[in-house]
Design a protein around this motif. Sequence first.
Motif, PDB file in Angstrom:
ATOM      1  N   TRP A 182      49.210  39.017  47.823  1.00  0.00           N
ATOM      2  CA  TRP A 182      48.029  38.968  46.959  1.00  0.00           C
ATOM      3  C   TRP A 182      48.387  39.632  45.642  1.00  0.00           C
ATOM      4  O   TRP A 182      49.298  40.442  45.551  1.00  0.00           O
ATOM      5  CB  TRP A 182      46.833  39.647  47.614  1.00  0.00           C
ATOM      6  N   GLN A 183      47.679  39.207  44.618  1.00  0.00           N
ATOM      7  CA  GLN A 183      47.976  39.679  43.276  1.00  0.00           C
ATOM      8  C   GLN A 183      46.719  40.289  42.667  1.00  0.00           C
ATOM      9  O   GLN A 183      45.665  39.658  42.647  1.00  0.00           O
ATOM     10  CB  GLN A 183      48.474  38.507  42.438  1.00  0.00           C
ATOM     11  N   ALA A 184      46.835  41.510  42.160  1.00  0.00           N
ATOM     12  CA  ALA A 184      45.676  42.225  41.626  1.00  0.00           C
ATOM     13  C   ALA A 184      44.988  41.453  40.520  1.00  0.00           C
ATOM     14  O   ALA A 184      43.764  41.432  40.445  1.00  0.00           O
ATOM     15  CB  ALA A 184      46.092  43.604  41.127  1.00  0.00           C
ATOM     16  N   ASN A 185      45.729  40.773  39.658  1.00  0.00           N
ATOM     17  CA  ASN A 185      45.080  40.072  38.554  1.00  0.00           C
ATOM     18  C   ASN A 185      44.366  38.802  38.998  1.00  0.00           C
ATOM     19  O   ASN A 185      43.674  38.179  38.219  1.00  0.00           O
ATOM     20  CB  ASN A 185      46.047  39.802  37.407  1.00  0.00           C
ATOM     21  N   THR A 186      44.522  38.415  40.267  1.00  0.00           N
ATOM     22  CA  THR A 186      43.747  37.284  40.783  1.00  0.00           C
ATOM     23  C   THR A 186      42.268  37.626  40.738  1.00  0.00           C
ATOM     24  O   THR A 186      41.435  36.802  40.405  1.00  0.00           O
ATOM     25  CB  THR A 186      44.161  36.951  42.239  1.00  0.00           C
ATOM     26  N   ALA A 187      41.935  38.874  41.038  1.00  0.00           N
ATOM     27  CA  ALA A 187      40.536  39.300  41.012  1.00  0.00           C
ATOM     28  C   ALA A 187      39.982  39.223  39.599  1.00  0.00           C
ATOM     29  O   ALA A 187      38.867  38.747  39.387  1.00  0.00           O
ATOM     30  CB  ALA A 187      40.409  40.722  41.538  1.00  0.00           C
ATOM     31  N   SER A 188      40.752  39.641  38.615  1.00  0.00           N
ATOM     32  CA  SER A 188      40.246  39.607  37.244  1.00  0.00           C
ATOM     33  C   SER A 188      40.025  38.181  36.771  1.00  0.00           C
ATOM     34  O   SER A 188      39.148  37.920  35.955  1.00  0.00           O
ATOM     35  CB  SER A 188      41.187  40.359  36.302  1.00  0.00           C
ATOM     36  N   ALA A 189      40.792  37.242  37.295  1.00  0.00           N
ATOM     37  CA  ALA A 189      40.599  35.844  36.923  1.00  0.00           C
ATOM     38  C   ALA A 189      39.262  35.316  37.440  1.00  0.00           C
ATOM     39  O   ALA A 189      38.702  34.380  36.878  1.00  0.00           O
ATOM     40  CB  ALA A 189      41.736  34.993  37.475  1.00  0.00           C
ATOM     41  N   LEU A 190      38.754  35.921  38.502  1.00  0.00           N
ATOM     42  CA  LEU A 190      37.472  35.499  39.059  1.00  0.00           C
ATOM     43  C   LEU A 190      36.287  36.018  38.243  1.00  0.00           C
ATOM     44  O   LEU A 190      35.167  35.573  38.405  1.00  0.00           O
ATOM     45  CB  LEU A 190      37.335  36.012  40.501  1.00  0.00           C
ATOM     46  N   LEU A 191      36.544  36.997  37.385  1.00  0.00           N
ATOM     47  CA  LEU A 191      35.475  37.645  36.640  1.00  0.00           C
ATOM     48  C   LEU A 191      35.327  37.034  35.250  1.00  0.00           C
ATOM     49  O   LEU A 191      35.609  37.666  34.249  1.00  0.00           O
ATOM     50  CB  LEU A 191      35.741  39.148  36.523  1.00  0.00           C
ATOM     51  N   GLY A 192      34.922  35.808  35.191  1.00  0.00           N
ATOM     52  CA  GLY A 192      34.691  35.145  33.915  1.00  0.00           C
ATOM     53  C   GLY A 192      33.308  35.482  33.395  1.00  0.00           C
ATOM     54  O   GLY A 192      32.568  36.286  33.953  1.00  0.00           O
ATOM     55  N   GLU A 193      32.944  34.844  32.308  1.00  0.00           N
ATOM     56  CA  GLU A 193      31.627  35.058  31.708  1.00  0.00           C
ATOM     57  C   GLU A 193      30.544  34.680  32.715  1.00  0.00           C
ATOM     58  O   GLU A 193      30.612  33.643  33.361  1.00  0.00           O
ATOM     59  CB  GLU A 193      31.508  34.187  30.463  1.00  0.00           C
ATOM     60  N   GLY A 194      29.556  35.535  32.862  1.00  0.00           N
ATOM     61  CA  GLY A 194      28.457  35.263  33.782  1.00  0.00           C
ATOM     62  C   GLY A 194      28.686  35.780  35.189  1.00  0.00           C
ATOM     63  O   GLY A 194      27.789  35.728  36.017  1.00  0.00           O
ATOM     64  N   TRP A 195      29.861  36.258  35.489  1.00  0.00           N
ATOM     65  CA  TRP A 195      30.148  36.800  36.809  1.00  0.00           C
ATOM     66  C   TRP A 195      29.876  38.288  36.819  1.00  0.00           C
ATOM     67  O   TRP A 195      30.146  38.988  35.856  1.00  0.00           O
ATOM     68  CB  TRP A 195      31.615  36.560  37.192  1.00  0.00           C
ATOM     69  N   SER A 196      29.370  38.777  37.905  1.00  0.00           N
ATOM     70  CA  SER A 196      29.159  40.218  38.018  1.00  0.00           C
ATOM     71  C   SER A 196      30.456  40.869  38.475  1.00  0.00           C
ATOM     72  O   SER A 196      31.302  40.223  39.074  1.00  0.00           O
ATOM     73  CB  SER A 196      28.029  40.506  39.005  1.00  0.00           C
ATOM     74  N   PRO A 197      30.606  42.156  38.201  1.00  0.00           N
ATOM     75  CA  PRO A 197      31.821  42.859  38.634  1.00  0.00           C
ATOM     76  C   PRO A 197      31.945  42.833  40.160  1.00  0.00           C
ATOM     77  O   PRO A 197      30.954  42.706  40.873  1.00  0.00           O
ATOM     78  CB  PRO A 197      31.613  44.293  38.154  1.00  0.00           C
ATOM     79  N   LEU A 198      33.169  42.950  40.605  1.00  0.00           N
ATOM     80  CA  LEU A 198      33.414  43.014  42.046  1.00  0.00           C
ATOM     81  C   LEU A 198      32.841  44.306  42.596  1.00  0.00           C
ATOM     82  O   LEU A 198      32.829  45.328  41.914  1.00  0.00           O
ATOM     83  CB  LEU A 198      34.912  42.948  42.317  1.00  0.00           C
ATOM     84  N   PRO A 199      32.394  44.305  43.842  1.00  0.00           N
ATOM     85  CA  PRO A 199      31.869  45.534  44.435  1.00  0.00           C
ATOM     86  C   PRO A 199      32.951  46.610  44.483  1.00  0.00           C
ATOM     87  O   PRO A 199      34.130  46.307  44.627  1.00  0.00           O
ATOM     88  CB  PRO A 199      31.458  45.117  45.850  1.00  0.00           C
ATOM     89  N   SER A 200      32.542  47.848  44.404  1.00  0.00           N
ATOM     90  CA  SER A 200      33.499  48.959  44.390  1.00  0.00           C
ATOM     91  C   SER A 200      34.275  49.060  45.705  1.00  0.00           C
ATOM     92  O   SER A 200      35.368  49.608  45.732  1.00  0.00           O
ATOM     93  CB  SER A 200      32.796  50.278  44.095  1.00  0.00           C
ATOM     94  N   ASP A 201      33.722  48.534  46.795  1.00  0.00           N
ATOM     95  CA  ASP A 201      34.419  48.600  48.077  1.00  0.00           C
ATOM     96  C   ASP A 201      35.244  47.345  48.366  1.00  0.00           C
ATOM     97  O   ASP A 201      35.757  47.173  49.462  1.00  0.00           O
ATOM     98  CB  ASP A 201      33.424  48.854  49.212  1.00  0.00           C
ATOM     99  N   TRP A 202      35.374  46.461  47.370  1.00  0.00           N
ATOM    100  CA  TRP A 202      36.176  45.240  47.549  1.00  0.00           C
ATOM    101  C   TRP A 202      37.626  45.626  47.751  1.00  0.00           C
ATOM    102  O   TRP A 202      38.206  46.375  46.958  1.00  0.00           O
ATOM    103  CB  TRP A 202      36.018  44.333  46.330  1.00  0.00           C
ATOM    104  N   ASP A 203      38.238  45.162  48.830  1.00  0.00           N
ATOM    105  CA  ASP A 203      39.595  45.547  49.185  1.00  0.00           C
ATOM    106  C   ASP A 203      40.417  44.285  49.484  1.00  0.00           C
ATOM    107  O   ASP A 203      40.456  43.821  50.619  1.00  0.00           O
ATOM    108  CB  ASP A 203      39.557  46.475  50.401  1.00  0.00           C
ATOM    109  N   PRO A 204      41.062  43.717  48.450  1.00  0.00           N
ATOM    110  CA  PRO A 204      41.804  42.473  48.674  1.00  0.00           C
ATOM    111  C   PRO A 204      42.921  42.618  49.697  1.00  0.00           C
ATOM    112  O   PRO A 204      43.195  41.681  50.451  1.00  0.00           O
ATOM    113  CB  PRO A 204      42.348  42.112  47.294  1.00  0.00           C
TER     114      PRO A 204
END
Length: 170
Positions: free
Chosen positions: A49-71
């Motif tokens: 898994w790649q950490a920047n995969t999560a940031s790619a999911l956070l486009g305009e209109g998306w809410s931040p990932l939950p603080s307990d999200w653990d890829p």
Amino acid sequence: MSPTQPGTAPTPPVVVAGVDGSEQSVAALRWADYLATACGGRTLVVAVWQANTASALLGEGWSPLPSDWDPQAIVQTELRHVLEDYYGKDLPAGVEARVEEGNPARVLMDLSKDAQVLVVGSRGHGGFASLLLGSVSAACAEHAKCPVLVVHGDRPPPGGGARHAGGVVG
């Protein structure tokens, strides 16, 4: 096969399988397991898994990932499901599974530098979406230090079955 020091037992050959949950990666696992069994080696199953995969999911209109999200934990759980579906509840002797963080192609190539062969599916986008893409198989095929088998389609290896305590079964 890795060289050994005089007086030590030879290290069994390793076949590395890149798995992302897609049907293609499960086919790659099937071939990797077959090849490892055929050469008397072991299978190293790797999900990356790649950490920047999560940031790619956070486009305009998306809410931040939950603080307990653990890829890492999510991928470990998904890999466990893939392995249980393929092997059953317990991994057979000679099979090791790992979850790694990083660039998928680079991680697979690093882990396979002393391997007999690296096996990947021709494209990903399965249960671990965006973790192992077709570009990964292309990069591995071009730059790996060992032979690379890129599995296309769903044709099983001869005998086609998973490794169990009694060997390969159909």
